[in-house]
Design a protein around this motif. Structure first.
Motif, PDB file in Angstrom:
ATOM      1  N   ALA A  89       0.836  -1.207   0.000  1.00 19.90           N
ATOM      2  CA  ALA A  89       0.000   0.000   0.000  1.00 19.90           C
ATOM      3  C   ALA A  89       0.869   1.255   0.000  1.00 19.90           C
ATOM      4  O   ALA A  89       0.562   2.236  -0.679  1.00 19.90           O
ATOM      5  N   THR A  90       1.976   1.218   0.751  1.00 17.68           N
ATOM      6  CA  THR A  90       2.886   2.364   0.775  1.00 17.68           C
ATOM      7  C   THR A  90       3.515   2.564  -0.604  1.00 17.68           C
ATOM      8  O   THR A  90       3.563   3.676  -1.126  1.00 17.68           O
ATOM      9  N   ASN A  91       3.986   1.455  -1.191  1.00 13.50           N
ATOM     10  CA  ASN A  91       4.604   1.578  -2.515  1.00 13.50           C
ATOM     11  C   ASN A  91       3.600   2.006  -3.572  1.00 13.50           C
ATOM     12  O   ASN A  91       3.957   2.703  -4.519  1.00 13.50           O
ATOM     13  N   ALA A  92       2.339   1.609  -3.419  1.00 13.25           N
ATOM     14  CA  ALA A  92       1.319   1.986  -4.401  1.00 13.25           C
ATOM     15  C   ALA A  92       1.185   3.507  -4.458  1.00 13.25           C
ATOM     16  O   ALA A  92       1.069   4.091  -5.538  1.00 13.25           O
ATOM     17  N   VAL A  93       1.226   4.165  -3.277  1.00 11.24           N
ATOM     18  CA  VAL A  93       1.147   5.625  -3.248  1.00 11.24           C
ATOM     19  C   VAL A  93       2.374   6.219  -3.930  1.00 11.24           C
ATOM     20  O   VAL A  93       2.273   7.126  -4.764  1.00 11.24           O
ATOM     21  N   LEU A  94       3.570   5.682  -3.586  1.00 10.94           N
ATOM     22  CA  LEU A  94       4.809   6.217  -4.163  1.00 10.94           C
ATOM     23  C   LEU A  94       4.837   6.012  -5.683  1.00 10.94           C
ATOM     24  O   LEU A  94       5.229   6.911  -6.423  1.00 10.94           O
ATOM     25  N   VAL A  95       4.384   4.825  -6.134  1.00 17.17           N
ATOM     26  CA  VAL A  95       4.404   4.537  -7.576  1.00 17.17           C
ATOM     27  C   VAL A  95       3.456   5.475  -8.319  1.00 17.17           C
ATOM     28  O   VAL A  95       3.735   5.904  -9.438  1.00 17.17           O
TER      29      VAL A  95
ATOM     30  N   LEU B 220      -2.691   6.350   5.120  1.00 15.29           N
ATOM     31  CA  LEU B 220      -2.668   7.798   5.307  1.00 15.29           C
ATOM     32  C   LEU B 220      -2.177   8.480   4.029  1.00 15.29           C
ATOM     33  O   LEU B 220      -2.739   9.486   3.590  1.00 15.29           O
ATOM     34  N   GLY B 221      -1.156   7.904   3.431  1.00 18.30           N
ATOM     35  CA  GLY B 221      -0.623   8.452   2.182  1.00 18.30           C
ATOM     36  C   GLY B 221      -1.677   8.464   1.098  1.00 18.30           C
ATOM     37  O   GLY B 221      -1.813   9.440   0.351  1.00 18.30           O
ATOM     38  N   GLU B 222      -2.471   7.405   1.022  1.00 20.98           N
ATOM     39  CA  GLU B 222      -3.555   7.351   0.023  1.00 20.98           C
ATOM     40  C   GLU B 222      -4.532   8.481   0.270  1.00 20.98           C
ATOM     41  O   GLU B 222      -4.928   9.187  -0.665  1.00 20.98           O
ATOM     42  N   ARG B 223      -4.899   8.674   1.531  1.00 19.51           N
ATOM     43  CA  ARG B 223      -5.883   9.710   1.868  1.00 19.51           C
ATOM     44  C   ARG B 223      -5.379  11.097   1.499  1.00 19.51           C
ATOM     45  O   ARG B 223      -6.106  11.923   0.960  1.00 19.51           O
ATOM     46  N   LEU B 224      -4.090  11.348   1.802  1.00 24.19           N
ATOM     47  CA  LEU B 224      -3.540  12.693   1.598  1.00 24.19           C
ATOM     48  C   LEU B 224      -3.297  13.002   0.126  1.00 24.19           C
ATOM     49  O   LEU B 224      -3.284  14.147  -0.276  1.00 24.19           O
ATOM     50  N   THR B 225      -3.089  11.963  -0.690  1.00 24.85           N
ATOM     51  CA  THR B 225      -2.741  12.224  -2.096  1.00 24.85           C
ATOM     52  C   THR B 225      -3.907  11.931  -3.024  1.00 24.85           C
ATOM     53  O   THR B 225      -3.759  12.003  -4.226  1.00 24.85           O
ATOM     54  N   ARG B 226      -5.071  11.598  -2.452  1.00 25.64           N
ATOM     55  CA  ARG B 226      -6.213  11.189  -3.261  1.00 25.64           C
ATOM     56  C   ARG B 226      -6.590  12.236  -4.309  1.00 25.64           C
ATOM     57  O   ARG B 226      -6.836  11.916  -5.464  1.00 25.64           O
ATOM     58  N   GLN B 227      -6.623  13.509  -3.887  1.00 30.33           N
ATOM     59  CA  GLN B 227      -7.086  14.542  -4.805  1.00 30.33           C
ATOM     60  C   GLN B 227      -6.156  14.741  -5.992  1.00 30.33           C
ATOM     61  O   GLN B 227      -6.609  14.942  -7.102  1.00 30.33           O
TER      62      GLN B 227
ATOM     63  N   TYR C 196       3.070   8.429  -7.772  1.00 30.61           N
ATOM     64  CA  TYR C 196       3.800   9.694  -7.919  1.00 30.61           C
ATOM     65  C   TYR C 196       4.997   9.574  -8.839  1.00 30.61           C
ATOM     66  O   TYR C 196       5.174  10.355  -9.760  1.00 30.61           O
ATOM     67  N   PHE C 197       5.885   8.602  -8.528  1.00 28.94           N
ATOM     68  CA  PHE C 197       7.074   8.397  -9.355  1.00 28.94           C
ATOM     69  C   PHE C 197       7.001   6.995  -9.917  1.00 28.94           C
ATOM     70  O   PHE C 197       7.188   6.031  -9.174  1.00 28.94           O
ATOM     71  N   GLU C 198       6.744   6.910 -11.202  1.00 33.67           N
ATOM     72  CA  GLU C 198       6.588   5.614 -11.857  1.00 33.67           C
ATOM     73  C   GLU C 198       7.838   4.752 -11.641  1.00 33.67           C
ATOM     74  O   GLU C 198       7.760   3.544 -11.492  1.00 33.67           O
ATOM     75  N   SER C 199       9.026   5.391 -11.565  1.00 35.04           N
ATOM     76  CA  SER C 199      10.266   4.610 -11.486  1.00 35.04           C
ATOM     77  C   SER C 199      10.464   3.963 -10.116  1.00 35.04           C
ATOM     78  O   SER C 199      11.342   3.129  -9.955  1.00 35.04           O
TER      79      SER C 199
END
Lengths: 225, 270
Positions: free
Chosen positions: B171-177, B258-265, B179-182
């Protein structure tokens, strides 16, 4: 039926902020069919997605007191490797309606016949649009959001879609984006004009269309200079 | 605007929202089943062939060089307790990584939220891997390569904590991916050495302390140790730190959600 309270939406494309909607407050009347007009890029589809709840505004609040459809348009949520029937079942489950009834309705309505048993990736764009249209009409919504889609299929299919709409109109409302003024006149009785300068509401559809065409003329003149 | 609504009506809303979420997740699980395994008849079969082949290869290599099993009398059981745990973690990590990008089209339907896809996919992985684990150990038992686990409840704990660790990591990596595909490549590289540093073919309690000091930072190793503590009556791991792996798993899960919630928009979902 749908209330917008001071909503704003900004897109960030490669670090550049592009405000799409800026502090808009508006109550969509529950007894009228509403057109949304405006030049490309003015935020019509974004507004539609927010009305549906598929996207959240950055600021402000949207209150829906009725069942609103998903935005029916070119972008579909179909899974290409799943068949038409499987996609219908999925959407029926998501909305908690009887899948077999929806399949039956779409079969009668869409004229896709055996193609419904084939994966979506084998469909033409017209077939996809017919499936999407049939699916949303099979689920009873209080308000249908339509983003330029009704012009699909041949003459018979168009007649059918119009008939379905007329059937729905006594108890459901439409919010429609279209560039075809004939359609706007046919279905809508008031509307919003979205321009980069701001948003206007017109209580009469003819005034709306006149203002839209005037703003188009302005844009053309500016571009010509 | 909840302020004006009487509380019984609020309860009703909460109940409705929960009912919708259960319905959506159930629909997604069925859809994912079809998408993940439906296209090829061998789909489910591969899920069991992969650990079986891995175990068989390790058994073959270690038998060929004339070694004794690192612990117990069965090579197959020892490697299986390691490999199945590692594969469970890896399955979560790799399947969840692309979850927000792969399912953008689904966001057309407003009742479906990004996290629903995350939960649905996780439920499906957990259920599939549970069946595979049970089948695999039963298979080993039927071939007389393994006995019944000494502490079945510890096996269940180990499975659950590995799943939670995989979920949090994925789930953490899903948020990061998103943002940055690499970041996807970074994770692939990070996961590559796991087969060597997760105690798959050795017993960390028998390793020199200076090696263990490094190895014990790897939470997956603790999952493997937890699993073996449950399977063997007297494995008695000197390395296992249950609170460490639990803390890492819970922290990663909170970060991911939390990362998902904050970056959802910014992702354009709802």
């Amino acid at each position: 039926m749908i209330e917008l309270h001071d909503i704003s939406k900004t897109y960030r494309v490669k670090g550049v902020k592009k405000p799409v909607i800026d502090r808009l407050s508006f109550t969509f009347p529950g007894d009228r069919n509403i057109a949304i007009l405006g030049p490309n890029g003015a935020g019509k589809s974004t507004l539609m997605r927010m009305l549906a709840g598929a996207e959240e505004p950055d600021e402000g609040e949207i209150i829906r007191s009725v069942r609103v459809s998903w935005p029916l348009g070119f972008a579909s949520g179909f899974n290409g490797s799943m068949t038409g029937v499987e996609n219908i079942r999925f959407v029926a489950r998501v909305y908690g309606v009887d899948a077999e009834a929806v399949i039956k309705y779409v079969q009668d309505f869409s004229e896709l016949n055996e193609s419904l048993r084939l994966p979506i990736k084998t469909y033409s764009s017209g077939m996809k649009a017919r499936l999407a249209f049939g699916m949303s009409m099979a689920v009873d919504f209080d308000c249908y959001l339509i983003d330029e889609i009704t012009a699909v299929g041949d003459q018979t299919f168009k007649k059918k879609s119009q008939a379905v709409f007329r059937e729905k109109l006594p108890h459901s409302r439409i919010i429609m984006i279209s560039h075809a003024m004939g359609q706007i006149r046919q279905y809508c009785d008031c509307g919003l004009l979205l321009t980069p300068q701001g948003v206007w509401y017109y209580n009469d559809v003819e005034d709306l269309i006149a203002a839209y065409e005037a703003s188009n003329e302005d844009t053309k003149r500016v571009n010509a200079l | 605007m909840v302020a004006g609504i009487p509380s019984n009506q609020q309860n009703e809303r909460v109940r409705d929202a929960l009912a919708v979420q259960f319905r959506v997740i159930a629909a997604l699980v069925l859809r994912e089943t079809r998408a993940a395994y439906g296209t090829s008849q061998l789909g489910y079969l591969w899920e069991i062939i992969t650990p079986a082949a891995g175990t068989a290869i390790l058994v073959a290599i270690f038998t060929a060089i004339g070694r004794h099993p690192p612990f117990g009398s069965s090579f197959a059981l020892f490697f299986a307790t390691g490999l199945l745990t590692l594969f469970l973690f890896r399955k979560f990590a790799s399947s969840l990584m692309g979850v927000y990008d792969a399912n953008k089209a689904l966001m057309t339907y407003p009742p479906i939220k990004g996290t629903d896809v995350l939960y649905a996919r996780s439920l499906l992985i957990a259920a599939t891997q549970l069946v595979i684990t049970v089948l695999f150990y039963s298979g080993l038992g039927a071939w007389n390569l393994a006995g019944f686990p000494a502490y079945p409840e510890k096996l269940i704990e180990a499975f659950a904590v590995t799943a939670l660790l995989g979920f949090g990591f994925g789930a953490t990596n899903a948020v990061l991916v998103s943002y940055f595909e690499s970041w996807r490549q970074v994770v692939t590289i990070l996961m590559r050495p796991l087969i060597f540093i997760s105690a798959i073919f050795y017993v960390p309690s028998y390793m020199p302390p200076e090696v263990v000091d490094w190895l014990k930072w790897n939470p997956v190793l603790h999952c493997v140790e937890w699993m073996r503590n449950g399977y063997y009556a007297n494995y008695d791991s000197q390395v296992l730190d249950q609170s460490y792996v639990l803390t890492v798993a819970v922290l990663l899960t909170l970060t991911g959600l939390l990362g998902e919630r904050l970056t959802r928009q910014q992702r354009g979902g709802a």
